[in-house]
Design an enzyme around this catalytic site. Sequence first.
Site, PDB file in Angstrom:
ATOM      1  N   SER A 145       4.210   0.288  27.978  1.00  0.00           N
ATOM      2  CA  SER A 145       4.810  -0.759  28.812  1.00  0.00           C
ATOM      3  C   SER A 145       3.826  -1.890  29.085  1.00  0.00           C
ATOM      4  O   SER A 145       4.235  -3.035  29.246  1.00  0.00           O
ATOM      5  CB  SER A 145       5.360  -0.188  30.118  1.00  0.00           C
ATOM      6  OG  SER A 145       4.325   0.196  30.968  1.00  0.00           O
ATOM      7  N   ASP A 199      17.072  11.289  34.591  1.00  0.00           N
ATOM      8  CA  ASP A 199      16.990   9.978  35.225  1.00  0.00           C
ATOM      9  C   ASP A 199      16.592  10.230  36.681  1.00  0.00           C
ATOM     10  O   ASP A 199      17.345  10.860  37.430  1.00  0.00           O
ATOM     11  CB  ASP A 199      18.360   9.287  35.141  1.00  0.00           C
ATOM     12  CG  ASP A 199      18.362   7.915  35.805  1.00  0.00           C
ATOM     13  OD1 ASP A 199      17.380   7.580  36.504  1.00  0.00           O
ATOM     14  OD2 ASP A 199      19.359   7.196  35.637  1.00  0.00           O
ATOM     15  N   LYS A 232       3.940   0.632  45.604  1.00  0.00           N
ATOM     16  CA  LYS A 232       2.831   1.568  45.383  1.00  0.00           C
ATOM     17  C   LYS A 232       2.063   1.831  46.686  1.00  0.00           C
ATOM     18  O   LYS A 232       1.445   2.892  46.832  1.00  0.00           O
ATOM     19  CB  LYS A 232       1.921   1.059  44.264  1.00  0.00           C
ATOM     20  CG  LYS A 232       2.602   1.032  42.885  1.00  0.00           C
ATOM     21  CD  LYS A 232       3.061   2.410  42.428  1.00  0.00           C
ATOM     22  CE  LYS A 232       3.546   2.421  40.985  1.00  0.00           C
ATOM     23  NZ  LYS A 232       4.016   3.738  40.525  1.00  0.00           N
ATOM     24  N   GLY A 246       3.131   6.991  27.627  1.00  0.00           N
ATOM     25  CA  GLY A 246       2.105   6.553  28.582  1.00  0.00           C
ATOM     26  C   GLY A 246       1.422   7.706  29.299  1.00  0.00           C
ATOM     27  O   GLY A 246       1.188   8.771  28.736  1.00  0.00           O
ATOM     28  N   ARG A 292       2.202  -9.238  41.616  1.00  0.00           N
ATOM     29  CA  ARG A 292       2.541  -7.814  41.769  1.00  0.00           C
ATOM     30  C   ARG A 292       3.140  -7.596  43.160  1.00  0.00           C
ATOM     31  O   ARG A 292       2.857  -6.602  43.812  1.00  0.00           O
ATOM     32  CB  ARG A 292       1.283  -6.937  41.569  1.00  0.00           C
ATOM     33  CG  ARG A 292       0.774  -6.877  40.144  1.00  0.00           C
ATOM     34  CD  ARG A 292       1.720  -6.104  39.232  1.00  0.00           C
ATOM     35  NE  ARG A 292       1.297  -6.120  37.839  1.00  0.00           N
ATOM     36  CZ  ARG A 292       1.663  -7.031  36.935  1.00  0.00           C
ATOM     37  NH1 ARG A 292       2.473  -8.033  37.277  1.00  0.00           N
ATOM     38  NH2 ARG A 292       1.252  -6.949  35.690  1.00  0.00           N
ATOM     39  N   TYR A 317       5.874  -4.668  43.288  1.00  0.00           N
ATOM     40  CA  TYR A 317       5.169  -3.505  42.722  1.00  0.00           C
ATOM     41  C   TYR A 317       4.118  -3.004  43.717  1.00  0.00           C
ATOM     42  O   TYR A 317       4.060  -1.806  44.030  1.00  0.00           O
ATOM     43  CB  TYR A 317       4.513  -3.908  41.402  1.00  0.00           C
ATOM     44  CG  TYR A 317       3.797  -2.774  40.700  1.00  0.00           C
ATOM     45  CD1 TYR A 317       4.521  -1.742  40.095  1.00  0.00           C
ATOM     46  CD2 TYR A 317       2.402  -2.733  40.617  1.00  0.00           C
ATOM     47  CE1 TYR A 317       3.874  -0.701  39.445  1.00  0.00           C
ATOM     48  CE2 TYR A 317       1.753  -1.697  39.971  1.00  0.00           C
ATOM     49  CZ  TYR A 317       2.497  -0.683  39.378  1.00  0.00           C
ATOM     50  OH  TYR A 317       1.846   0.350  38.739  1.00  0.00           O
ATOM     51  N   ASP A 358      12.188  12.787  31.075  1.00  0.00           N
ATOM     52  CA  ASP A 358      12.212  11.320  30.950  1.00  0.00           C
ATOM     53  C   ASP A 358      13.670  10.907  30.770  1.00  0.00           C
ATOM     54  O   ASP A 358      14.500  11.717  30.342  1.00  0.00           O
ATOM     55  CB  ASP A 358      11.387  10.860  29.735  1.00  0.00           C
ATOM     56  CG  ASP A 358      10.998   9.386  29.815  1.00  0.00           C
ATOM     57  OD1 ASP A 358       9.811   9.090  30.061  1.00  0.00           O
ATOM     58  OD2 ASP A 358      11.882   8.512  29.629  1.00  0.00           O
TER      59      ASP A 358
HETATM   60  P1  NAD Z   1       5.245   3.379  30.729  1.00  0.00           P
HETATM   61  O1  NAD Z   1       5.593   2.334  31.742  1.00  0.00           O
HETATM   62  O2  NAD Z   1       4.810   2.931  29.377  1.00  0.00           O
HETATM   63  O3  NAD Z   1       6.454   4.384  30.562  1.00  0.00           O
HETATM   64  C1  NAD Z   1       7.318   4.598  31.642  1.00  0.00           C
HETATM   65  C2  NAD Z   1       8.237   5.769  31.312  1.00  0.00           C
HETATM   66  O4  NAD Z   1       9.155   5.880  32.406  1.00  0.00           O
HETATM   67  C3  NAD Z   1       9.053   5.588  30.057  1.00  0.00           C
HETATM   68  O5  NAD Z   1       8.939   6.744  29.253  1.00  0.00           O
HETATM   69  C4  NAD Z   1      10.486   5.417  30.579  1.00  0.00           C
HETATM   70  O6  NAD Z   1      11.469   5.923  29.719  1.00  0.00           O
HETATM   71  C5  NAD Z   1      10.410   6.215  31.879  1.00  0.00           C
HETATM   72  N1  NAD Z   1      11.474   5.851  32.814  1.00  0.00           N
HETATM   73  C6  NAD Z   1      11.915   4.609  33.113  1.00  0.00           C
HETATM   74  N2  NAD Z   1      12.944   4.689  33.977  1.00  0.00           N
HETATM   75  C7  NAD Z   1      13.149   6.014  34.223  1.00  0.00           C
HETATM   76  C8  NAD Z   1      14.086   6.729  35.014  1.00  0.00           C
HETATM   77  N3  NAD Z   1      15.015   6.102  35.744  1.00  0.00           N
HETATM   78  N4  NAD Z   1      13.998   8.088  35.034  1.00  0.00           N
HETATM   79  C9  NAD Z   1      13.064   8.730  34.317  1.00  0.00           C
HETATM   80  N5  NAD Z   1      12.161   8.109  33.534  1.00  0.00           N
HETATM   81  C10 NAD Z   1      12.202   6.756  33.489  1.00  0.00           C
HETATM   82  O7  NAD Z   1       4.141   4.354  31.342  1.00  0.00           O
HETATM   83  P2  NAD Z   1       2.806   4.014  32.148  1.00  0.00           P
HETATM   84  O8  NAD Z   1       2.364   2.608  31.911  1.00  0.00           O
HETATM   85  O9  NAD Z   1       1.914   5.139  31.839  1.00  0.00           O
HETATM   86  O10 NAD Z   1       3.260   4.090  33.671  1.00  0.00           O
HETATM   87  C11 NAD Z   1       3.549   5.329  34.281  1.00  0.00           C
HETATM   88  C12 NAD Z   1       3.293   5.220  35.758  1.00  0.00           C
HETATM   89  O11 NAD Z   1       1.943   4.833  35.986  1.00  0.00           O
HETATM   90  C13 NAD Z   1       4.158   4.188  36.493  1.00  0.00           C
HETATM   91  O12 NAD Z   1       4.521   4.679  37.758  1.00  0.00           O
HETATM   92  C14 NAD Z   1       3.224   3.002  36.628  1.00  0.00           C
HETATM   93  O13 NAD Z   1       3.558   2.182  37.724  1.00  0.00           O
HETATM   94  C15 NAD Z   1       1.910   3.720  36.853  1.00  0.00           C
HETATM   95  N6  NAD Z   1       0.720   2.911  36.588  1.00  0.00           N
HETATM   96  C16 NAD Z   1       0.543   2.383  35.349  1.00  0.00           C
HETATM   97  C17 NAD Z   1      -0.579   1.589  35.115  1.00  0.00           C
HETATM   98  C18 NAD Z   1      -0.814   0.934  33.782  1.00  0.00           C
HETATM   99  O14 NAD Z   1      -1.649   0.022  33.700  1.00  0.00           O
HETATM  100  N7  NAD Z   1      -0.158   1.383  32.714  1.00  0.00           N
HETATM  101  C19 NAD Z   1      -1.502   1.355  36.152  1.00  0.00           C
HETATM  102  C20 NAD Z   1      -1.286   1.925  37.400  1.00  0.00           C
HETATM  103  C21 NAD Z   1      -0.157   2.707  37.605  1.00  0.00           C
END
Ligand code: NAD
Length: 255
Positions: free
Chosen positions: A194, A64, A161, A18, A154, A157, A38
């Site tokens: 995700s 983690d 945020k 992501g 949400r 969440y 990660d």
């Molecule tokens: P994603 O959700 O697809 O991937 C999340 C990653 O976090 C994974 O690689 C997972 O292994 C890792 N992860 C989970 N638990 C963990 C832990 N305890 N320690 C370390 N790593 C851990 O990625 P994304 O959708 O790009 O989301 C990344 C961030 O962007 C998040 O904070 C999410 O809330 C935020 N965000 C996403 C969106 C969206 O639409 N995708 C929008 C706004 C904000």
Amino acid sequence: MAGRLAGKTALITAAGQGIGRGAALAFAREGAQVWATDVNAKTLAELEGKDAVGGRPIRTRVLDVLDEAAINKLAEEVAHLTGPIDILFNCAGFVHHGTILDCTPKDWDFSFNLNVKSMYFVTRAFLPGMLKKGGGSIINMSSIASSLKGLPNRFVYGATKAAVIGLTKAIAADYVKQGIRCNCVGPGTVDTPSLGERINAFADPVQARKDFVARQPMGRLGSVEDITGILVFLASDESKFATGNMYSIDGGMTI
Ligand code: NAD
């Protein structure tokens, strides 16, 4: 090495996939020495040694963000191997789907721990090195679903945020005179693994994807590349007058 982040060292959480992964590649492309971390060793392994378009090889470590001891140990290791970091991108986060009535105390704690407490742990571990170095840029991952906008399903969440925005401003206020900048970004809906999982969890995934797109005034979901530009900007000296701000990048969701 040329590039907007040349000579800088960056650490990113949740870089296995992501937006975090996109940031690791973009920062490396701009000349930074990137530490991509990660909890998922498998997705992370794919990034190890990767030098995106002539960037510096990415270093990876399984981390983690809920494990304070491991975070502190990594901060020491990073400082020993590449010196204190200049850029910290706290990206880890989890989307809980549901209202207040769907959110158990366990869900609440999990979301606040992963989305907020992790930033407290990681920043606390890496900030002293940044201060010793004389400055740095911290970027925290917030969302449009926060104090900027209430979105259905949400509940926890959005609460986490919004907390990220407060945490960001508090850190910015405390260290503004010591060369530390702290900003956060608020993406709209971004097509990441995700999000795909969340869409596939609906009874009708095709309709669910349409509904997500309908939230976006531009008529499309964001791509990871739509978000990495602002992350490079905030990581670089181009944003040296910016701190304590929330940068929405949301395809018009907050027009
Ligand atoms: P994603 O959700 O697809 O991937 C999340 C990653 O976090 C994974 O690689 C997972 O292994 C890792 N992860 C989970 N638990 C963990 C832990 N305890 N320690 C370390 N790593 C851990 O990625 P994304 O959708 O790009 O989301 C990344 C961030 O962007 C998040 O904070 C999410 O809330 C935020 N965000 C996403 C969106 C969206 O639409 N995708 C929008 C706004 C904000």
